[in-house]
Design an enzyme around this catalytic site. Structure first.
Site, PDB file in Angstrom:
ATOM      1  CG  ASP A 198      -0.829  10.820  -4.564  1.00 19.53           C
ATOM      2  OD1 ASP A 198      -1.517  11.354  -3.679  1.00 19.53           O
ATOM      3  OD2 ASP A 198       0.420  10.886  -4.582  1.00 19.53           O
ATOM      4  CB  SER A 230      -4.272   9.676  -1.569  1.00 17.28           C
ATOM      5  OG  SER A 230      -3.225   8.768  -1.779  1.00 17.28           O
ATOM      6  CG  ASP A 259       3.389  12.622   1.567  1.00 18.47           C
ATOM      7  OD1 ASP A 259       2.207  12.257   1.627  1.00 18.47           O
ATOM      8  OD2 ASP A 259       3.953  12.982   0.517  1.00 18.47           O
TER       9      ASP A 259
HETATM   10  C1  GLA Z   1       2.089  12.288  -2.512  1.00 22.30           C
HETATM   11  C2  GLA Z   1       1.890  10.984  -1.753  1.00 22.30           C
HETATM   12  C3  GLA Z   1       3.213  10.312  -1.530  1.00 22.30           C
HETATM   13  C4  GLA Z   1       3.909  10.059  -2.852  1.00 22.30           C
HETATM   14  C5  GLA Z   1       4.067  11.376  -3.605  1.00 22.30           C
HETATM   15  C6  GLA Z   1       4.577  11.154  -5.007  1.00 22.30           C
HETATM   16  O1  GLA Z   1       2.755  13.246  -1.761  1.00 22.30           O
HETATM   17  O2  GLA Z   1       1.239  11.217  -0.544  1.00 22.30           O
HETATM   18  O3  GLA Z   1       3.047   9.095  -0.841  1.00 22.30           O
HETATM   19  O4  GLA Z   1       3.185   9.130  -3.597  1.00 22.30           O
HETATM   20  O5  GLA Z   1       2.808  12.051  -3.712  1.00 22.30           O
HETATM   21  O6  GLA Z   1       4.682  12.335  -5.720  1.00 22.30           O
END
Ligand code: GLA
Length: 468
Positions: A198, A230, A259
């Site tokens: 992430d 990410s 998300d």
């Molecule tokens: C981000 C990611 C999500 C998840 C959260 C966890 O928002 O995009 O997929 O992993 O963090 O805190």
């Protein structure tokens, strides 16, 4: 991949009044203005391949994720629930992951292709160990992560890890920044097969350096680990244009949009993003490197039956990673059947690895198409999704002439509806196909190019000839 630019739109006809009255809308979408279309397409395909070879650069060579990865990921359904005292069955704990692993095997998810079970945020202790290693929260993961990974492996599944490139994870637990080498080695020692990295608490402008650095360190451990990044999502949030060509050489998959949440609004916004940005996203997807529109939320609280089929169909046609985030202990049978639908999964896992394209969008009706095996010379089989984003209650009938959506094979196509496995018969290019699509639902078909073996020599076959 760039075939859309060669299509010539002659006319479109899709009258809202027809739909509202539920009479049959004749949707003639695309027509071509050349008789030698097949020969031209063949040449363009070869040219596109050469251009991609020169421009796209080398793909990541860890040899992994040749088809979109499939598995189970905790986040969307279980979030950062650490309250094992009051909610022992649903908190983020080794017990939860072991139970999900058991069900993935015993209830057919593994044999359908879902072979990864992955942690997400909030598995960690707030402090590293004295020797500087990451460690799990001891009360929720008393056996430790290595033992959990061993358990998962003993079930024939692969084990996924969640971490964050920054100083902290999004949930506020230790991130990997300043510990990259230690953490890569720890993951390998623990037996991690998949890493979701992430990007909270990090500078997106540093990610072009940091994500590749960690990818290299993962590879240097000698343990194959699928690398999920990410990186572009955080860069886009900060107005930085991601270099997808480069990202595709570093990561096996990457997030690029918001998300997912438990609602059709969320699913629909992701579909729109992928359609609106398809000219950027399609060329960078392929075996070993995939765009990731986020988890499947089928079986939770927010989607109807039709919307669940719609998410499954769209994720399949987009060649998306398929990570379920659902409570497998309580999922309803009809939702489970959607997740396990072999016909739809086969489209997602098609070895050509082509991300599908939105070729029609008007009055809430969309048509998406994905080239799949087998092909016959320039003629290709295709999965087609008719998506109805209308909310006006009555199902919508949509008719297309196969030729007008690019299906021009002289011998025609065997057409099969995929969710219920109904054979709809053989259609020639000039035949009209009509489907009835429920509101916020889909009809998904596969058009398999017909083979006249007596007329065609083996040499004419070219299974890798993808056009969309
Ligand atoms: C981000 C990611 C999500 C998840 C959260 C966890 O928002 O995009 O997929 O992993 O963090 O805190």
């Amino acid at each position: 991949m760039a075939v859309n630019v060669h299509y010539v739109v002659c006319y479109q006809q899709f009258e809202v009044s027809n739909i509202v009255n539920n009479s049959k809308p004749v949707v003639t979408i695309f027509s071509f203005q050349t008789k030698n279309f097949n020969a031209i397409i063949m040449k363009l395909t070869i040219l596109a391949g050469i251009i991609c070879f020169l421009v796209c650069g080398d793909a990541l060579e860890n040899g992994l994720a040749r088809t979109p990865p499939m598995g189970w990921l905790a986040w969307e359904r279980f979030r950062c629930n650490t309250d094992c005292k009051n909610d022992p069955e649903n908190c983020i704990s080794e017990k939860l992951f072991m139970k999900m692993a058991d069900i993935m095997v015993s209830e057919g998810y593994l044999s359908a292709g879902y072979n990864i079970i992955s942690l997400d945020d909030c598995w960690l202790d707030h402090n590293r160990s004295e020797s500087g290693q990451l460690q799990a929260d001891a009360s929720r993961f008393p056996s430790g992560i290595k033992a959990l990974a061993d358990y998962v492996h003993s079930k024939g599944l692969q084990f996924g890890m969640y971490e964050d490139y920054g100083t902290l994870t999004c949930g506020g637990y230790p991130g990997i920044l300043n510990h990259l080498e230690t953490d890569a080695k720890t993951f390998a020692e623990w037996g991690v097969d998949y890493v979701k990295l992430d990007g909270c608490y990090a500078d997106p402008s540093e990610m072009d350096k940091g994500y590749p650095e960690f990818g290299t360190l993962l590879n240097l451990t000698g343990r194959p680990m699928v690398y999920s990044c990410s990186w572009p999502d955080y860069q886009l949030d900060k107005g930085i244009k991601p270099n997808y060509t480069f990202i595709g050489t570093v990561c096996n998959l990457w997030r690029n949009f918001d998300d997912i949440d438990d609602s059709w609004v969320s699913v629909s916004s992701i579909i729109d993003y992928y359609g609106d940005n398809q000219d950027t996203l399609i060329p960078v997807a392929g075996p070993g490197h995939w765009n990731d529109p986020d988890m499947l939320i089928i079986g939770n609280f927010g989607l109807s039956f039709d919307q669940s089929r719609a998410q499954m169909a769209m994720w399949a046609v987009l060649a998306s990673p398929l990570f379920m985030s659902v409570d497998l202990r309580t999922i309803r049978p009809e939702m489970k059947a959607i997740l396990l639908n072999k016909n739809v999964i086969a489209i997602n896992q098609d070895p050509l690895g082509v991300q599908g394209r939105r070729i029609y969008k008007k009055s809430g009706v969309e048509i998406w198409i994905k080239s799949v095996k087998p092909s016959l010379g320039p003629d290709r089989s295709a999965a087609v999704v008719f998506l109805n984003q209308r909310t006006d209650g009555t199902p919508t009938r949509v008719s297309v002439i196969l030729r007008d959506i690019g299906l021009t094979s002289f011998f025609g196509y065997n057409v099969e509806e995929l969710f219920d496995g109904k054979n709809l018969g053989v259609y020639r290019p000039d035949d009209s196909l009509t489907v009835t699509v429920n509101p916020s639902g889909v009809v998904m078909i596969k058009c398999t190019v017909q083979i006249e073996e007596s007329l065609i020599s083996e040499a004419d076959w070219n299974e890798d000839n993808a056009l969309f």
